[in-house]
Write a protein that holds these residues in place. Structure first.
Motif, mmCIF file in Angstrom:
data_model
loop_
_atom_site.group_PDB
_atom_site.id
_atom_site.type_symbol
_atom_site.label_atom_id
_atom_site.label_comp_id
_atom_site.label_asym_id
_atom_site.label_seq_id
_atom_site.Cartn_x
_atom_site.Cartn_y
_atom_site.Cartn_z
ATOM 1 N N ALA A 76 7.625 27.001 -46.897
ATOM 2 C CA ALA A 76 8.657 27.933 -46.436
ATOM 3 C C ALA A 76 8.097 28.900 -45.394
ATOM 4 O O ALA A 76 8.735 29.177 -44.363
ATOM 5 C CB ALA A 76 9.232 28.708 -47.625
ATOM 6 N N HIS A 80 9.029 29.033 -41.337
ATOM 7 C CA HIS A 80 9.515 30.304 -40.779
ATOM 8 C C HIS A 80 8.710 30.693 -39.543
ATOM 9 O O HIS A 80 9.285 31.065 -38.503
ATOM 10 C CB HIS A 80 9.414 31.406 -41.832
ATOM 11 N N ALA A 241 10.201 31.503 -52.570
ATOM 12 C CA ALA A 241 9.890 30.438 -51.620
ATOM 13 C C ALA A 241 10.935 29.330 -51.687
ATOM 14 O O ALA A 241 11.313 28.757 -50.663
ATOM 15 C CB ALA A 241 8.501 29.879 -51.904
ATOM 16 N N LYS A 244 13.757 30.602 -49.832
ATOM 17 C CA LYS A 244 13.344 31.091 -48.510
ATOM 18 C C LYS A 244 13.765 32.540 -48.262
ATOM 19 O O LYS A 244 14.089 32.923 -47.130
ATOM 20 C CB LYS A 244 13.877 30.177 -47.403
ATOM 21 N N ILE A 247 10.454 35.760 -47.105
ATOM 22 C CA ILE A 247 9.362 35.186 -46.321
ATOM 23 C C ILE A 247 9.153 35.964 -45.025
ATOM 24 O O ILE A 247 8.016 36.172 -44.572
ATOM 25 C CB ILE A 247 9.629 33.697 -46.006
#
Length: 335
Positions: A76, A80, A241, A244, A247
């Motif tokens: 994740a 990102h 995670a 998401k 993050i």
């Protein structure tokens, strides 16, 4: 069968790495992981050629207990960061089979989406006999990835009960992942690794664990109130995670750490000390290799091992006598 093609020259391999050629990078890492003496010479020449093109990445170490979701978090996080225009290399260290020495888990199977992204490179390596939750050549692999243009390097440690502290000697920021917990579970976290962490992140802060995660974050913030690394006060964050979430805050915190430590000079000082520590690690491991292959040691090792196993001598005396063979000096009868 036709003969296998000869290995590329050091200069050709260096050029391939600099172009960001993934196959060339993989071959370069295979070369530096080789224990053959001729390969070691080539590996050192390769690193010397690429050294001027290294050092510009953000180096992050990720550690945590089994089940905390390290691979899910890294995937994740990596996706990102790639979405922000970066290139991410993941050096994932798996526990080694005691029978074959091979890697047991295989992180590519647990980072499917990240492994398919052209801006990501994932290299699983077995930890082997190296302590500290990292493979012996992780530092060299990190430099190769930097030379290939990856500007965010993530090192995922073993996390199976070995000491996890060695990774702190090769990264700019050491991130410790924790599970939502409380009470005795909080007390069970090793104090040493907590003191090394630059950022603490409580993962799985979602669903039924969301409230527990909030309490865990509050407890750790209270416990780490006085913990500082220079001007940096260790933050305690939460994320999910799997969903998401959170993050982006983790990445922003890493950038804040980089900015502060770069401005203060702490980042340069840390890397200089890491280079010194790396040199001494190589000296220690080189001496152990030389000891194991020394003719005098090989001739006498079975006798002294048997004496120790049978209880005929104490290990310290046997070790001293074997060292005397290695150092080519006499041990007095009184010893």
């Amino acid at each position: 069968m036709p003969a296998s093609p000869p290995p590329p020259s050091v200069s050709a391999l260096a050029d391939a790495v600099r172009r960001g050629d993934r196959r060339g990078l993989a071959r370069a890492i295979t070369l530096i992981e080789s224990t053959r003496p001729d390969h070691r010479e080539q590996a050192e020449a390769l690193l010397e050629a690429l050294l001027p093109h290294t050092g510009q990445s953000v180096r992050v170490g990720v550690s945590g207990v089994p089940g905390v979701g390290k691979s899910t978090f890294i995937e994740a996080f990596g996706l990102h960061v790639i979405g922000l225009g970066h290139k991410v290399a993941v050096l994932a260290i798996d526990p080694s089979s005691q029978k074959t020495g091979g890697s047991i888990l295989g992180d590519k199977t647990r980072m499917v989406d990240l492994s398919r992204d052209p801006a990501a490179f994932i290299r699983p390596s077995p930890a082997g006999a190296t302590l500290g939750g990292v493979a012996r050549r992780t530092r060299e692999a990190m430099l190769l990835c930097e030379a290939a243009g990856f500007d965010v390097i993530i090192i995922e440690t073993v996390g199976v009960g070995q000491s996890e502290t060695a990774v702190a000697d090769m990264v700019d920021l050491f991130l410790l992942l924790l599970l939502p917990a409380g009470g005795d579970e909080l007390q069970g976290i090793k104090k040493g690794i907590m003191e090394l962490a630059d950022v603490v992140v409580v993962n799985k802060a979602d669903g039924d664990l969301a409230a527990t995660a909030r309490h865990t974050v509050a407890d750790y913030r209270h416990a780490l109130t006085m913990l500082r690394h220079g001007e940096w006060r260790v933050p305690v964050l939460s994320c999910s995670a799997a969903h998401k979430s959170g993050i982006d805050t983790v990445w922003d915190t890493i950038l804040s750490h980089r900015g502060l430590t770069t401005a203060s000079g702490a980042r340069a000082t840390r890397r200089a000390e890491q280079a010194r520590a790396w040199m001494w690690t190589e000296i220690r491991e080189g001496l152990i290799d030389a000891f194991r292959h020394h003719p005098g040691v090989l001739d006498n090792l079975p006798r002294w091992e048997s004496a120790v196993v049978d209880g005929g001598t104490v290990p310290t005396a046997a070790a001293r006598r074997l060292l005397s063979h290695f150092l080519n000096r006499e041990v007095g009868a009184a010893n």
